[in-house]
Design a protein around this motif. Structure first.
Motif, short mmCIF file in Angstrom:
data_model
loop_
_atom_site.label_atom_id
_atom_site.label_comp_id
_atom_site.label_asym_id
_atom_site.label_seq_id
_atom_site.Cartn_x
_atom_site.Cartn_y
_atom_site.Cartn_z
N PHE A 86 6.75 111.89 19.65
CA PHE A 86 5.39 111.59 19.20
C PHE A 86 5.08 112.25 17.86
O PHE A 86 4.39 111.66 17.01
CB PHE A 86 4.37 112.02 20.24
N ASP A 87 5.59 113.45 17.65
CA ASP A 87 5.33 114.14 16.38
C ASP A 87 5.93 113.35 15.22
O ASP A 87 5.30 113.19 14.17
CB ASP A 87 5.92 115.55 16.44
N ARG A 104 3.69 110.16 14.69
CA ARG A 104 2.38 110.35 14.04
C ARG A 104 2.53 110.68 12.56
O ARG A 104 1.73 110.21 11.73
CB ARG A 104 1.57 111.43 14.77
N THR A 135 1.83 107.96 9.42
CA THR A 135 0.87 108.37 8.40
C THR A 135 1.41 108.04 7.00
O THR A 135 0.68 107.50 6.15
CB THR A 135 0.56 109.87 8.51
N VAL A 185 -0.01 103.55 21.56
CA VAL A 185 0.29 103.94 20.19
C VAL A 185 0.43 102.71 19.30
O VAL A 185 -0.04 102.69 18.16
CB VAL A 185 1.55 104.83 20.12
N ASP A 236 -2.94 101.71 18.42
CA ASP A 236 -3.47 102.61 17.38
C ASP A 236 -2.95 102.21 15.99
O ASP A 236 -3.71 102.12 15.03
CB ASP A 236 -3.04 104.06 17.64
#
Length: 258
Positions: free
Chosen positions: A120-121, A124, A128, A176, A179
């Motif tokens: 997940f890190d 994200r 970005t 996700v 998102d």
């Protein structure tokens, strides 16, 4: 989605499925950042495919940021593959009924930290960076593929931590992806079955063990090879209509309890 001239990141890219994915992405024209802890293998692969090796522990946010920044300097970051992960096997309760024999809680935390939180890190932070890309004709700015496992669905005895980590990857795929739709980034997950990677070792005994495992596969009755997984990785990245899916690549196997 065209990745020719773009950059890509493959975590766990120095060997196995990650290495196969890195080679196939490079063949499509991407400059690949091989992100791994295996420096010797990673550097050799990066040299082979015209990419860059970076030491990346996916539990270290600063190292992930460094990999993302390095990728964006090579070209627009449009492809990320999360292949880094570890396994662990231990029953939840020990045979002697003592608390100290129960599943090692630190081991459980470590597997979750690497396989799930680390994935997940990367998602994200990479997404970005992707959000800053110029969109293509579909409005797409990038694509991410996470590697789960059939253990997310058919976890075996002793796989509590591993199955939980891979189940988490499966479970976050749709939310996700929803998102990331706002910034034009697609996300899909692959759940591999029994794949012939260095984890099984080498030699006659290893080959016999793998052949026996292959008997459990529906068809073909063998272990999968890394390139068969990597071809699905490339499809999920380049096919602009693939989004929010979890795809098993497993020869039809349904894992037994043990």
């Amino acid at each position: 989605m065209d990745i020719n001239g773009a950059s890509a990141i493959v975590t766990g890219g120095a060997s196995g499925i990650g290495a196969a994915a890195a080679r196939q992405l490079a063949a499509k024209g991407a400059t690949v950042v091989v992100a791994d802890l295996q420096a010797e293998k990673g550097e050799a692969l990066a040299k082979e495919i015209g990419g860059v090796f970076l030491t990346v522990d996916v539990t270290d946010t600063d190292q992930i940021k460094a990999a993302v920044n390095a990728a964006t300097e090579l070209g627009p970051l449009r492809a990320v593959v999360n292949s880094a992960g570890i396994g662990w096997a231990q029953r939840t309760v020990g045979r002697d009924g003592e608390f100290d024999s129960a599943h090692d809680l630190d081991a459980f935390r470590k597997v979750i930290a690497i396989n799930l939180i680390g994935t997940f890190d990367v998602v994200r932070l990479a997404a970005t960076a992707m959000s800053r890309n110029e969109p293509d004709a579909d409005g797409g700015r990038g694509a991410i593929v996470n590697l789960a496992s059939v253990a997310a669905f058919d976890g075996q005895i002793g796989q509590a931590s591993y199955s939980a980590s891979k189940g988490g990857i499966v479970g976050m795929t749709l939310p996700v992806a929803r998102d990331l739709a706002a910034v034009g980034v697609r996300l899909n997950t692959i759940a591999p079955g029994l794949i012939d990677t260095p984890i099984y070792g080498e030699g006659e005994a290893s080959e016999a063990f793998k052949a026996n495992l292959g008997k459990n596969v529906l068809f073909p009755k063998r272990l999968g090879v890394a390139d068969e997984l990597a071809s699905m990785v490339v499809e999920l990245i380049t096919n602009s209509y693939m989004n929010a899916e979890v795809i098993r690549v497993d020869g039809g196997i349904r894992m037994p309890p043990k």
